[in-house]
Scaffold this motif. Structure first.
Motif, mmCIF file in Angstrom:
data_model
loop_
_atom_site.group_PDB
_atom_site.id
_atom_site.type_symbol
_atom_site.label_atom_id
_atom_site.label_comp_id
_atom_site.label_asym_id
_atom_site.label_seq_id
_atom_site.Cartn_x
_atom_site.Cartn_y
_atom_site.Cartn_z
ATOM 1 N N GLY A 112 1.108 -0.824 -0.116
ATOM 2 C CA GLY A 112 0.124 0.200 -0.169
ATOM 3 C C GLY A 112 0.736 1.435 -0.484
ATOM 4 N N SER A 113 2.304 1.641 -0.210
ATOM 5 C CA SER A 113 2.891 2.691 -0.415
ATOM 6 C C SER A 113 2.506 4.008 -0.975
ATOM 7 N N ILE A 114 1.873 2.886 -2.325
ATOM 8 C CA ILE A 114 1.844 4.573 -2.895
ATOM 9 C C ILE A 114 -0.050 4.822 -3.403
ATOM 10 N N ASP A 115 -0.489 4.058 -2.428
ATOM 11 C CA ASP A 115 -1.984 4.281 -2.292
ATOM 12 C C ASP A 115 -2.338 5.224 -2.172
ATOM 13 N N HIS A 121 -9.983 7.790 -9.169
ATOM 14 C CA HIS A 121 -9.845 8.109 -10.548
ATOM 15 C C HIS A 121 -8.753 7.300 -10.978
ATOM 16 N N THR A 122 -7.940 6.645 -10.384
ATOM 17 C CA THR A 122 -6.999 5.522 -11.112
ATOM 18 C C THR A 122 -7.680 4.046 -11.210
ATOM 19 N N MET A 141 -4.837 -7.648 -8.926
ATOM 20 C CA MET A 141 -5.254 -8.839 -8.180
ATOM 21 C C MET A 141 -5.333 -7.395 -6.708
ATOM 22 N N THR A 142 -4.537 -6.961 -6.302
ATOM 23 C CA THR A 142 -4.485 -5.763 -5.859
ATOM 24 C C THR A 142 -5.525 -4.134 -5.528
ATOM 25 N N TYR A 143 -5.513 -4.212 -7.072
ATOM 26 C CA TYR A 143 -6.578 -3.395 -7.152
ATOM 27 C C TYR A 143 -7.641 -3.904 -8.029
ATOM 28 N N PRO A 144 -9.043 -4.011 -7.189
ATOM 29 C CA PRO A 144 -9.435 -5.622 -7.727
ATOM 30 C C PRO A 144 -11.061 -4.331 -9.372
ATOM 31 N N ASP A 145 -10.472 -3.418 -9.128
ATOM 32 C CA ASP A 145 -11.070 -2.321 -9.905
ATOM 33 C C ASP A 145 -11.232 -2.082 -11.546
ATOM 34 N N VAL A 146 -9.066 -2.121 -10.833
ATOM 35 C CA VAL A 146 -8.541 -1.680 -12.409
ATOM 36 C C VAL A 146 -8.548 -1.763 -13.426
#
Length: 291
Positions: A112-115, A121-122, A141-146
């Protein structure tokens, strides 16, 4: 008959005495030997304690010996012998068509360092120089909506990436694109991840055989290591959305990076290798400091 741990300890001694180079998933002889022994015995590579005292049959021990000998004689990274590499606990297929995945950007995705720089908007993520596709898979996997675009100049590397995208059930969310840098990638992207070729010419000449077994195209960055990065930073703003960020890995080239871009205000991100391996740039920063 010996036990698993005895085989590993003997293998570690063998690897150390042979002077093999590490850095493709392990950084020492014991861990490398453990990986090879457990993989060959079809035991969990992340749970040595539970199998350490298990007795190994002579035929299995012979197969382990053959694998260790191959590691020493070929000087190939272990991942090319096992056809598997792990990144942040996730298994990936890999072979000689792509470099062995080891990017520190993987840590930053998972922890999550760049969250802070991301948000609703991402939506569109680009993994540039995707290699075997590992960062694209981890981002999805980390961002399931992208939605993720995984791009590389090497069609051979993209063939390996396709295996991993399918393996992890992400064909619907990851698109593979052949592109020389950003040439075939108009965007706009909200997050660009890039682990580019950045090794300077002097370092390339001194690389151990294990690194020379990897595609040179994925490593060599020109005289100061910045050739690809110069072109990337020049072209990136035109492919980035207004609030987009670029996360860029440069390995041990911080001095060369800062010489090449003395006016660029970068955010250096902390990884397990320190705070000079990966940096973050906003579109705003790129526009202000370089354009």
């Amino acid at each position: 008959m010996g036990t698993v741990i005895e085989l590993i300890e003997a293998g570690a001694k063998q690897l150390a005495e042979a002077g093999v180079a590490f850095g493709h998933g392990t950084d020492n002889a014991f861990d490398e030997a453990a990986w090879l022994v457990l993989w060959q015995l079809k035991l969990p590579v992340d749970d040595l304690d539970s199998v350490a005292e298990r007795v190994v049959a002579p035929a299995d021990a012979a197969r382990v010996a053959t694998l260790l000998t191959a590691r020493i004689e070929t000087r190939k990274p272990a991942a090319y012998l096992t056809k598997e590499a792990w990144l942040q606990g996730v298994p990936f297929y890999v072979d000689e068509r792509a470099i062995v995945p080891r990017s520190f950007i993987a840590e930053l995705l998972v922890d999550g360092s760049i969250d802070y720089w991301l948000g609703e908007h991402t939506q569109q993520v680009l993994d540039l120089c995707t290699g075997n596709g590992s960062l694209a898979v981890l981002a999805a996997m980390t961002y399931p909506d992208v939605r993720v675009t995984a791009a590389d100049i090497s069609t051979s590397a993209l063939e390996v990436a396709a295996i991993n995208v399918t393996r992890h059930g992400l064909d619907a969310r990851i698109t593979l694109v052949e592109s020389d840098g950003l040439a075939a990638l108009p965007g706009p992207y909200d997050l660009i991840l890039c682990n580019p070729p950045y090794v300077n010419a002097g370092s390339m000449a001194a690389l151990p055989a294990e690194y020379r077994a990897e595609p040179e195209l994925a490593l060599a960055g020109g005289t100061d290591g910045m050739d690809f990065i110069r072109a990337l930073l020049a072209a990136a703003p035109a492919t980035m959305s207004e609030r987009a960020v670029l996360v860029l890995e440069i390995g041990n080239e911080r001095e060369h990076f800062e010489s090449a871009f003395p006016s660029l205000e970068a955010v250096w991100l902390e990884t397990s290798a320190g705070d000079d391996q990966v940096l973050l740039l906003t579109r705003e920063t790129l526009m202000r400091d370089l354009h």
